[in-house]
Motif scaffolding. Structure first.
Motif, PDB file in Angstrom:
ATOM      1  N   VAL A 202       7.158   2.130   1.030  1.00  0.00           N
ATOM      2  CA  VAL A 202       7.757   0.160   1.321  1.00  0.00           C
ATOM      3  C   VAL A 202       8.194   0.521   2.637  1.00  0.00           C
ATOM      4  O   VAL A 202       8.396   0.797   2.922  1.00  0.00           O
ATOM      5  N   LYS A 203       6.608  -0.689   2.796  1.00  0.00           N
ATOM      6  CA  LYS A 203       6.893  -0.492   4.589  1.00  0.00           C
ATOM      7  C   LYS A 203       8.003  -1.806   5.332  1.00  0.00           C
ATOM      8  O   LYS A 203       7.639  -3.072   4.344  1.00  0.00           O
ATOM      9  N   CYS A 204       8.813  -1.844   6.031  1.00  0.00           N
ATOM     10  CA  CYS A 204       9.824  -2.680   6.299  1.00  0.00           C
ATOM     11  C   CYS A 204       9.381  -3.159   7.990  1.00  0.00           C
ATOM     12  O   CYS A 204      10.345  -3.878   8.476  1.00  0.00           O
ATOM     13  N   GLY A 205       8.608  -3.206   8.582  1.00  0.00           N
ATOM     14  CA  GLY A 205       7.985  -3.572   9.677  1.00  0.00           C
ATOM     15  C   GLY A 205       9.011  -3.072  10.982  1.00  0.00           C
ATOM     16  O   GLY A 205       8.713  -1.713  11.543  1.00  0.00           O
ATOM     17  N   LYS A 206       9.824  -3.642  11.731  1.00  0.00           N
ATOM     18  CA  LYS A 206      10.477  -3.242  12.626  1.00  0.00           C
ATOM     19  C   LYS A 206      11.757  -2.522  11.761  1.00  0.00           C
ATOM     20  O   LYS A 206      12.229  -1.536  12.550  1.00  0.00           O
ATOM     21  N   LYS A 207      11.996  -2.819  10.774  1.00  0.00           N
ATOM     22  CA  LYS A 207      12.797  -1.561   9.710  1.00  0.00           C
ATOM     23  C   LYS A 207      12.645  -0.036   9.977  1.00  0.00           C
ATOM     24  O   LYS A 207      13.152   0.780   9.311  1.00  0.00           O
ATOM     25  N   GLY A 208      11.156   0.053   9.725  1.00  0.00           N
ATOM     26  CA  GLY A 208      10.598   0.978   9.524  1.00  0.00           C
ATOM     27  C   GLY A 208       9.992   1.518   8.152  1.00  0.00           C
ATOM     28  O   GLY A 208       9.836   0.582   7.239  1.00  0.00           O
ATOM     29  N   SER A 209      10.217   2.667   7.045  1.00  0.00           N
ATOM     30  CA  SER A 209       9.133   1.883   5.850  1.00  0.00           C
ATOM     31  C   SER A 209      10.634   3.450   4.795  1.00  0.00           C
ATOM     32  O   SER A 209      11.049   3.961   5.312  1.00  0.00           O
ATOM     33  N   PHE A 210      10.578   3.370   4.175  1.00  0.00           N
ATOM     34  CA  PHE A 210      10.811   4.237   2.598  1.00  0.00           C
ATOM     35  C   PHE A 210      10.219   4.202   1.047  1.00  0.00           C
ATOM     36  O   PHE A 210       9.072   3.770   0.801  1.00  0.00           O
ATOM     37  N   LEU A 211      10.584   5.579   1.447  1.00  0.00           N
ATOM     38  CA  LEU A 211      10.216   6.334   0.049  1.00  0.00           C
ATOM     39  C   LEU A 211      10.819   5.724  -1.135  1.00  0.00           C
ATOM     40  O   LEU A 211      11.890   6.125  -1.213  1.00  0.00           O
ATOM     41  N   TYR A 221      15.006   6.882   4.247  1.00  0.00           N
ATOM     42  CA  TYR A 221      14.124   6.244   5.036  1.00  0.00           C
ATOM     43  C   TYR A 221      13.297   7.365   5.997  1.00  0.00           C
ATOM     44  O   TYR A 221      13.731   8.049   6.737  1.00  0.00           O
ATOM     45  N   ILE A 222      12.490   5.907   6.995  1.00  0.00           N
ATOM     46  CA  ILE A 222      11.725   6.748   7.686  1.00  0.00           C
ATOM     47  C   ILE A 222      12.226   5.019   9.046  1.00  0.00           C
ATOM     48  O   ILE A 222      11.304   4.654   9.066  1.00  0.00           O
ATOM     49  N   PRO A 223      12.463   6.370  10.145  1.00  0.00           N
ATOM     50  CA  PRO A 223      12.900   4.672  10.932  1.00  0.00           C
ATOM     51  C   PRO A 223      12.003   4.285  12.057  1.00  0.00           C
ATOM     52  O   PRO A 223      11.243   5.501  11.754  1.00  0.00           O
ATOM     53  N   SER A 224      11.837   3.294  12.125  1.00  0.00           N
ATOM     54  CA  SER A 224      10.936   2.558  13.547  1.00  0.00           C
ATOM     55  C   SER A 224      10.785   2.922  14.689  1.00  0.00           C
ATOM     56  O   SER A 224      12.112   3.857  15.122  1.00  0.00           O
ATOM     57  N   THR A 225      10.102   3.183  15.374  1.00  0.00           N
ATOM     58  CA  THR A 225      10.326   3.935  17.010  1.00  0.00           C
ATOM     59  C   THR A 225      10.890   3.191  17.731  1.00  0.00           C
ATOM     60  O   THR A 225      10.429   1.858  17.028  1.00  0.00           O
ATOM     61  N   SER A 226      11.190   3.556  19.131  1.00  0.00           N
ATOM     62  CA  SER A 226      11.347   2.565  19.607  1.00  0.00           C
ATOM     63  C   SER A 226      10.537   1.627  21.015  1.00  0.00           C
ATOM     64  O   SER A 226      11.077   0.545  21.704  1.00  0.00           O
ATOM     65  N   HIS A 227       9.190   1.465  20.172  1.00  0.00           N
ATOM     66  CA  HIS A 227       8.569   0.820  20.804  1.00  0.00           C
ATOM     67  C   HIS A 227       8.347  -1.046  21.176  1.00  0.00           C
ATOM     68  O   HIS A 227       9.085  -1.395  19.900  1.00  0.00           O
ATOM     69  N   TYR A 251      -0.457  16.660   5.234  1.00  0.00           N
ATOM     70  CA  TYR A 251       0.626  17.412   5.243  1.00  0.00           C
ATOM     71  C   TYR A 251       1.301  16.204   4.275  1.00  0.00           C
ATOM     72  O   TYR A 251       1.295  15.816   3.100  1.00  0.00           O
ATOM     73  N   PRO A 252       3.099  17.157   3.918  1.00  0.00           N
ATOM     74  CA  PRO A 252       3.715  16.712   2.964  1.00  0.00           C
ATOM     75  C   PRO A 252       4.524  15.226   3.282  1.00  0.00           C
ATOM     76  O   PRO A 252       4.115  14.654   4.692  1.00  0.00           O
ATOM     77  N   VAL A 253       4.343  14.240   1.891  1.00  0.00           N
ATOM     78  CA  VAL A 253       5.288  12.998   2.073  1.00  0.00           C
ATOM     79  C   VAL A 253       6.526  12.369   3.274  1.00  0.00           C
ATOM     80  O   VAL A 253       5.470  11.197   4.265  1.00  0.00           O
ATOM     81  N   LYS A 254       7.031  13.076   3.004  1.00  0.00           N
ATOM     82  CA  LYS A 254       7.943  12.943   4.660  1.00  0.00           C
ATOM     83  C   LYS A 254       7.567  12.890   6.243  1.00  0.00           C
ATOM     84  O   LYS A 254       7.106  11.236   6.662  1.00  0.00           O
ATOM     85  N   GLU A 255       6.377  13.730   6.150  1.00  0.00           N
ATOM     86  CA  GLU A 255       5.980  13.862   7.406  1.00  0.00           C
ATOM     87  C   GLU A 255       4.129  13.972   7.744  1.00  0.00           C
ATOM     88  O   GLU A 255       4.280  13.007   8.644  1.00  0.00           O
TER      89      GLU A 255
END
Length: 291
Positions: A202-211, A221-227, A251-255
């Motif tokens: 699930v892509k959440c834009g500025k909030k990052g993404s999660f599986l 959760y995978i946090p978004s970057t600071s760009h 690459y495995p899913v998380k990476e």
């Protein structure tokens, strides 16, 4: 009146001159894969007009095989106009009704048999276009279990007014694919949920993404970057192509999700929908974050 405000009915506004970029979800993902040195063939239908020829040529500059792009002598190529505000957020106007991409036929996709792909990316933009949708489902049925199938719903209808046939087809396509890359709002609006054994991102834009797991629970959760964004156009497509490339490289899913998040983060610092950073740029940033 602020120049970046969209006009009211009967009103007007001002902005900077138009800039022309290649676009379209499938083309953006293919271009991103090309930048990341993944052998990619684009299979689609465009109009045999100046815009169609421009898009085909532009895509080839990214190292994409464009032999699967059919130029339709009768139907026109669609055009998308995107306005971007000072915060990088987009407003999108799609002028593509009855254009060539909706006429993608079974004859057009025969080239896939010659390619024998390891992976196929499918976009929900074709859902609701009878000829193209039927073609896409036939491709999925034929290649399920033979190639890894990736699906991004790319919903193009208002969240509060989704036709029932669109919702049903989206859910049906989801059930057939191995990897789903959906936005959070469209997931909720379409009633999408993970299947057993499926990778559901699930892509959440500025909030990052999660599986999400088949039980509906968030695995991580995978946090978004600071760009800082100047143009978020195509960020979701960049995420998709970077994720696919990372999986293709083992690459495995998380990476792979971390890799995709970084790619999308870097992409919003550039203008245009095809702003995939290089593999080295992404890996260097990933190492920097790890340290």
């Amino acid at each position: 009146m602020p120049y970046y405000r969209l006009p009211e009915k009967g009103d007007g506004t001002y902005g900077t001159p138009l800039q022309r970029y290649g676009g379209g979800t499938g083309g953006n993902v293919a271009a991103g894969l090309g930048v990341l040195n993944i052998a990619t063939t684009m299979v689609s239908r465009l109009g045999n007009d100046e815009t169609g020829r421009f898009l085909k040529q532009d895509l080839s500059t990214y190292g994409v095989d464009v032999s699967g792009i059919v130029l339709d002598p009768e139907a026109s190529t669609g055009t998308v106009i995107i306005t971007v505000d000072p915060q990088g957020e987009r407003t999108i106007f799609v002028f593509a009704l009855n254009s060539a991409y909706g006429k993608l036929s079974l004859d057009d996709v025969k080239i896939i048999d010659d390619i024998q792909p390891k992976a196929i990316f499918l976009t929900g933009v074709l859902i609701g276009l009878e000829i193209a949708e039927n073609t896409m489902f036939e491709v999925v049925k034929k290649w399920k279990g033979r190639a890894r199938l990736y699906f991004d719903p790319n919903l193009r209808h208002p969240l509060h007014a989704i036709p029932s046939n669109i919702r049903n087809s989206m859910q049906k396509m989801l059930q057939l694919c191995d990897v789903v890359l959906t936005g959070e709002s469209e997931m909720n609006a379409l009633g999408l949920s993970p299947q057993a054994g499926q990778t559901f991102i699930v892509k959440c834009g500025k909030k990052g993404s999660f599986l999400m797991g088949a039980d509906g629970e968030v695995r991580f959760y995978i946090p978004s970057t600071s760009h800082v964004a100047i143009d978020a156009t195509g960020a979701g497509d960049t995420f998709a192509s970077a994720y696919i490339a990372a999986e293709m490289k083992g690459y495995p899913v998380k990476e792979a999700m971390e890799f995709a998040n970084i790619a999308a983060g870097i992409s919003v610092t550039k203008f245009g929908a095809r702003s995939m950073p290089t593999f080295e740029e992404i890996e260097n940033y990933r190492k920097k974050m790890a340290n």
